[in-house]
Write an enzyme that holds these catalytic residues in place. Sequence first.
Site, short mmCIF file in Angstrom:
data_model
loop_
_atom_site.label_atom_id
_atom_site.label_comp_id
_atom_site.label_asym_id
_atom_site.label_seq_id
_atom_site.Cartn_x
_atom_site.Cartn_y
_atom_site.Cartn_z
N LYS A 190 1.05 -1.25 0.16
CA LYS A 190 0.13 -0.01 0.00
C LYS A 190 0.82 1.30 -0.11
CE LYS A 190 -2.05 -1.27 3.80
NZ LYS A 190 -1.35 -2.65 4.22
N ARG A 238 -10.22 0.15 8.37
CA ARG A 238 -9.62 -1.16 8.73
C ARG A 238 -10.67 -1.91 9.49
NH1 ARG A 238 -3.56 -0.29 8.53
NH2 ARG A 238 -2.55 -2.09 8.88
N ARG A 250 12.03 -7.09 5.70
CA ARG A 250 12.02 -5.40 5.91
C ARG A 250 12.42 -5.06 7.35
NH1 ARG A 250 6.73 -1.86 5.24
NH2 ARG A 250 6.18 -3.16 7.11
N ARG A 309 10.90 -1.15 12.73
CA ARG A 309 9.58 -1.29 13.08
C ARG A 309 9.25 -2.41 14.00
NH1 ARG A 309 5.19 -0.17 8.33
NH2 ARG A 309 3.82 -1.54 9.83
N ARG A 332 -0.67 -9.67 13.08
CA ARG A 332 -1.31 -8.74 12.18
C ARG A 332 -2.37 -9.17 11.24
NH1 ARG A 332 4.05 -5.86 10.68
NH2 ARG A 332 3.21 -4.55 9.12
#
Length: 191
Positions: A14, A89, A128, A134, A146
């Site tokens: 996204k 969401r 990542r 993160r 998640r």
Amino acid sequence: MINIVLFGKPGAGKGTQAEFLKGKFNLTHLSTGDIFRYNIKNNTELGLLAKTFMDKGDLVPDAVTIKMLQSEVDQHQDSAGFLFDGFPRTIAQAEALDAFLSSKNQQINVTLAIDADDDVLVKRLLQRGKTSGRPDDQDEEKIRNRYEEYNEKTAPLVAYYQKQNKYHAVDGIGTIAEVTERLTQVLKTIL
Ligand code: AP5
Ligand code: MG
């Protein structure tokens, strides 16, 4: 005004695609995840609250998220349109967004979904996580959480937007440029 919801599971691309689309269609990119991370970095009250949820891979409560999003939209009064990334969401967020836009005589024009399988995406996010810093990218358990949040609370939005004839999905597997091209083609047929 054009308002687009960019939809997809964690890691679907996204944010990556928003970087290209916002320029092409002159839109204001609003990523609720990015706004929360900005607040965390600056130690704001909102950031401290959001962090307790985000670090575990849980969604931040609707009331907090909706209020923040509305305030961001109001700060961009002159915008030619919005690219909503990571919002809505939940059904409650989608309903709040529809009501909020409608109060301004506006609406969501299209929901663009980037489709991909969980297994591919979990690998991407672990990769990542090695450099992103993160906390929610760091271990597989948090990443899987998640996806559980997505399946339980976010997936029902597919039917929500299909019912409004606004849902268009593209294959999210391929090069970044290929996915941008697929999304652009859908937008060109609609806008
Ligand atoms: P958020 O920041 O929205 O994270 P997310 O949805 O989990 O997903 P990402 O941002 O990690 O992925 P993305 O789809 O943007 O993909 P990206 O382009 O980065 O939310 C984080 C947290 O904030 C939530 O868990 C929640 O706690 C909270 N939150 C946020 N919004 C909320 C809301 N509305 N309500 C409640 N809580 C909320 O790409 C991912 C990786 O893949 C990158 O490394 C990229 O380089 C790579 N990549 C991209 N495209 C490709 C491709 N085509 N091929 C190969 N690699 C690719
Ligand atoms: Mg993102």
